[in-house]
Design a protein around this motif. Structure first.
Motif, PDB file in Angstrom:
ATOM      1  N   ASP A  41       0.872  -1.176   0.000  1.00 38.60           N
ATOM      2  CA  ASP A  41       0.000   0.000   0.000  1.00 38.60           C
ATOM      3  C   ASP A  41       0.909   1.225   0.000  1.00 38.60           C
ATOM      4  O   ASP A  41       1.321   1.694   1.056  1.00 38.60           O
ATOM      5  N   LEU A  42       1.248   1.690  -1.200  1.00 37.83           N
ATOM      6  CA  LEU A  42       2.216   2.771  -1.355  1.00 37.83           C
ATOM      7  C   LEU A  42       1.534   4.022  -1.895  1.00 37.83           C
ATOM      8  O   LEU A  42       0.601   3.933  -2.691  1.00 37.83           O
ATOM      9  N   PRO A  43       2.027   5.205  -1.493  1.00 35.27           N
ATOM     10  CA  PRO A  43       1.453   6.444  -2.015  1.00 35.27           C
ATOM     11  C   PRO A  43       1.897   6.693  -3.457  1.00 35.27           C
ATOM     12  O   PRO A  43       2.887   6.124  -3.920  1.00 35.27           O
ATOM     13  N   ALA A  44       1.156   7.540  -4.142  1.00 33.33           N
ATOM     14  CA  ALA A  44       1.509   7.886  -5.520  1.00 33.33           C
ATOM     15  C   ALA A  44       2.801   8.703  -5.563  1.00 33.33           C
ATOM     16  O   ALA A  44       3.591   8.577  -6.498  1.00 33.33           O
ATOM     17  N   GLU A  45       3.019   9.543  -4.533  1.00 32.95           N
ATOM     18  CA  GLU A  45       4.208  10.390  -4.527  1.00 32.95           C
ATOM     19  C   GLU A  45       5.384   9.662  -3.882  1.00 32.95           C
ATOM     20  O   GLU A  45       5.204   8.735  -3.105  1.00 32.95           O
ATOM     21  N   SER A  46       6.582  10.089  -4.218  1.00 32.97           N
ATOM     22  CA  SER A  46       7.789   9.523  -3.633  1.00 32.97           C
ATOM     23  C   SER A  46       7.932   9.976  -2.188  1.00 32.97           C
ATOM     24  O   SER A  46       7.630  11.120  -1.852  1.00 32.97           O
ATOM     25  N   VAL A  47       8.389   9.062  -1.346  1.00 32.97           N
ATOM     26  CA  VAL A  47       8.662   9.348   0.068  1.00 32.97           C
ATOM     27  C   VAL A  47      10.113   8.960   0.321  1.00 32.97           C
ATOM     28  O   VAL A  47      10.530   7.853  -0.024  1.00 32.97           O
ATOM     29  N   TYR A  48      10.870   9.875   0.932  1.00 27.53           N
ATOM     30  CA  TYR A  48      12.292   9.647   1.173  1.00 27.53           C
ATOM     31  C   TYR A  48      12.593   9.628   2.666  1.00 27.53           C
ATOM     32  O   TYR A  48      11.930  10.300   3.462  1.00 27.53           O
ATOM     33  N   ALA A  49      13.613   8.856   3.033  1.00 26.54           N
ATOM     34  CA  ALA A  49      14.172   8.878   4.384  1.00 26.54           C
ATOM     35  C   ALA A  49      15.655   8.571   4.254  1.00 26.54           C
ATOM     36  O   ALA A  49      16.087   7.908   3.304  1.00 26.54           O
ATOM     37  N   ALA A  50      16.444   9.054   5.212  1.00 22.70           N
ATOM     38  CA  ALA A  50      17.872   8.757   5.243  1.00 22.70           C
ATOM     39  C   ALA A  50      18.061   7.420   5.963  1.00 22.70           C
ATOM     40  O   ALA A  50      17.734   7.290   7.140  1.00 22.70           O
ATOM     41  N   LEU A  51      18.549   6.419   5.216  1.00 21.66           N
ATOM     42  CA  LEU A  51      18.701   5.071   5.765  1.00 21.66           C
ATOM     43  C   LEU A  51      20.094   4.522   5.524  1.00 21.66           C
ATOM     44  O   LEU A  51      20.760   4.880   4.560  1.00 21.66           O
ATOM     45  N   GLN A  52      20.489   3.606   6.358  1.00 20.15           N
ATOM     46  CA  GLN A  52      21.566   2.681   6.049  1.00 20.15           C
ATOM     47  C   GLN A  52      20.799   1.455   5.554  1.00 20.15           C
ATOM     48  O   GLN A  52      20.248   0.687   6.354  1.00 20.15           O
ATOM     49  N   PRO A  53      20.658   1.302   4.230  1.00 22.13           N
ATOM     50  CA  PRO A  53      19.704   0.344   3.664  1.00 22.13           C
ATOM     51  C   PRO A  53      19.845  -1.097   4.142  1.00 22.13           C
ATOM     52  O   PRO A  53      18.852  -1.748   4.433  1.00 22.13           O
ATOM     53  N   GLU A  54      21.073  -1.598   4.246  1.00 23.83           N
ATOM     54  CA  GLU A  54      21.251  -2.994   4.654  1.00 23.83           C
ATOM     55  C   GLU A  54      20.828  -3.201   6.109  1.00 23.83           C
ATOM     56  O   GLU A  54      20.192  -4.191   6.451  1.00 23.83           O
ATOM     57  N   LYS A  55      21.191  -2.279   6.959  1.00 19.67           N
ATOM     58  CA  LYS A  55      20.830  -2.402   8.373  1.00 19.67           C
ATOM     59  C   LYS A  55      19.320  -2.254   8.557  1.00 19.67           C
ATOM     60  O   LYS A  55      18.693  -3.026   9.290  1.00 19.67           O
ATOM     61  N   PHE A  56      18.718  -1.301   7.880  1.00 19.10           N
ATOM     62  CA  PHE A  56      17.282  -1.086   8.036  1.00 19.10           C
ATOM     63  C   PHE A  56      16.489  -2.263   7.469  1.00 19.10           C
ATOM     64  O   PHE A  56      15.384  -2.566   7.942  1.00 19.10           O
ATOM     65  N   ALA A  57      17.050  -2.963   6.497  1.00 19.09           N
ATOM     66  CA  ALA A  57      16.382  -4.144   5.939  1.00 19.09           C
ATOM     67  C   ALA A  57      16.125  -5.186   7.024  1.00 19.09           C
ATOM     68  O   ALA A  57      15.125  -5.910   6.973  1.00 19.09           O
ATOM     69  N   ARG A  58      17.005  -5.265   8.022  1.00 17.75           N
ATOM     70  CA  ARG A  58      16.809  -6.226   9.117  1.00 17.75           C
ATOM     71  C   ARG A  58      15.506  -5.946   9.862  1.00 17.75           C
ATOM     72  O   ARG A  58      14.831  -6.871  10.312  1.00 17.75           O
ATOM     73  N   VAL A  59      15.158  -4.671  10.006  1.00 19.76           N
ATOM     74  CA  VAL A  59      13.917  -4.301  10.686  1.00 19.76           C
ATOM     75  C   VAL A  59      12.720  -4.815   9.891  1.00 19.76           C
ATOM     76  O   VAL A  59      11.836  -5.493  10.433  1.00 19.76           O
ATOM     77  N   LEU A  60      12.690  -4.485   8.604  1.00 19.38           N
ATOM     78  CA  LEU A  60      11.566  -4.902   7.768  1.00 19.38           C
ATOM     79  C   LEU A  60      11.479  -6.414   7.666  1.00 19.38           C
ATOM     80  O   LEU A  60      10.388  -6.993   7.750  1.00 19.38           O
ATOM     81  N   ASP A  61      12.620  -7.070   7.507  1.00 18.55           N
ATOM     82  CA  ASP A  61      12.620  -8.526   7.411  1.00 18.55           C
ATOM     83  C   ASP A  61      12.084  -9.154   8.692  1.00 18.55           C
ATOM     84  O   ASP A  61      11.325 -10.121   8.651  1.00 18.55           O
TER      85      ASP A  61
END
Length: 160
Positions: A41-61
């Motif tokens: 369920d994603l918005p039509a507009e882009s949403v940005y955040a400053a992430l360390q992508p690999e580390k933050f992936a652990r949260v989502l996973d």
């Protein structure tokens, strides 16, 4: 590539619609095997955040894996995103068994006593949500949940 912040993270501006979409394939296979619908369920507009992508992936996973563990066949898990009061708000919502209210306060504690095996007997260490909270806070964010037994659980993440 981004400078190291005060926590030693190299965060980069990340477009979250794409980032969240890219996190789903491995979970989608498990969901299909278990008879669970995994939706975005994603918005039509882009949403940005400053992430360390690999580390933050652990949260989502972790959150998606937990949702899969506690959602029975025929259920739905939704990974959602919205812009809320100047912050990115991600949600992982399931139609699973829910979490008893007396366990909510200690869910993010290290080796919390509320840990439960999954519906298919999947083991747990009791560390996943503790680690997830630490990572979210290192990103300057917050994590919380809403849940009722037999009515599912929603985890929310807010990031600057």
């Amino acid at each position: 590539m981004g400078d190291l912040d005060e926590h030693g993270l190299r965060k980069v501006p990340t477009e979250l619609n794409t980032y969240l979409t890219e996190r789903l394939p491995v979970h989608r296979l498990v969901a299909q095997d278990e008879g669970i619908t995994l939706a975005l369920d994603l918005p039509a507009e882009s949403v940005y955040a400053a992430l360390q992508p690999e580390k933050f992936a652990r949260v989502l996973d972790n959150l998606l894996s937990n949702a899969l563990k506690f959602t029975p066949a025929g259920g739905t898990i939704t990974l959602g995103l919205q812009w809320h009061d100047g912050r990115a708000r991600i949600r992982v919502q399931d139609t699973g068994i829910g979490i008893p209210s007396q366990l909510h306060a200690q869910l993010f504690d290290k080796f919390n006593p509320s840990r439960r095996t999954g519906l298919q007997g999947e083991p747990t260490t009791g560390l996943g949500l503790f680690i997830a909270k630490q990572i979210v806070e290192l990103h300057g964010g917050q994590i919380w949940l809403e849940s009722r037994e037999q009515h599912g659980t929603t985890f929310f993440l807010e990031l600057p």
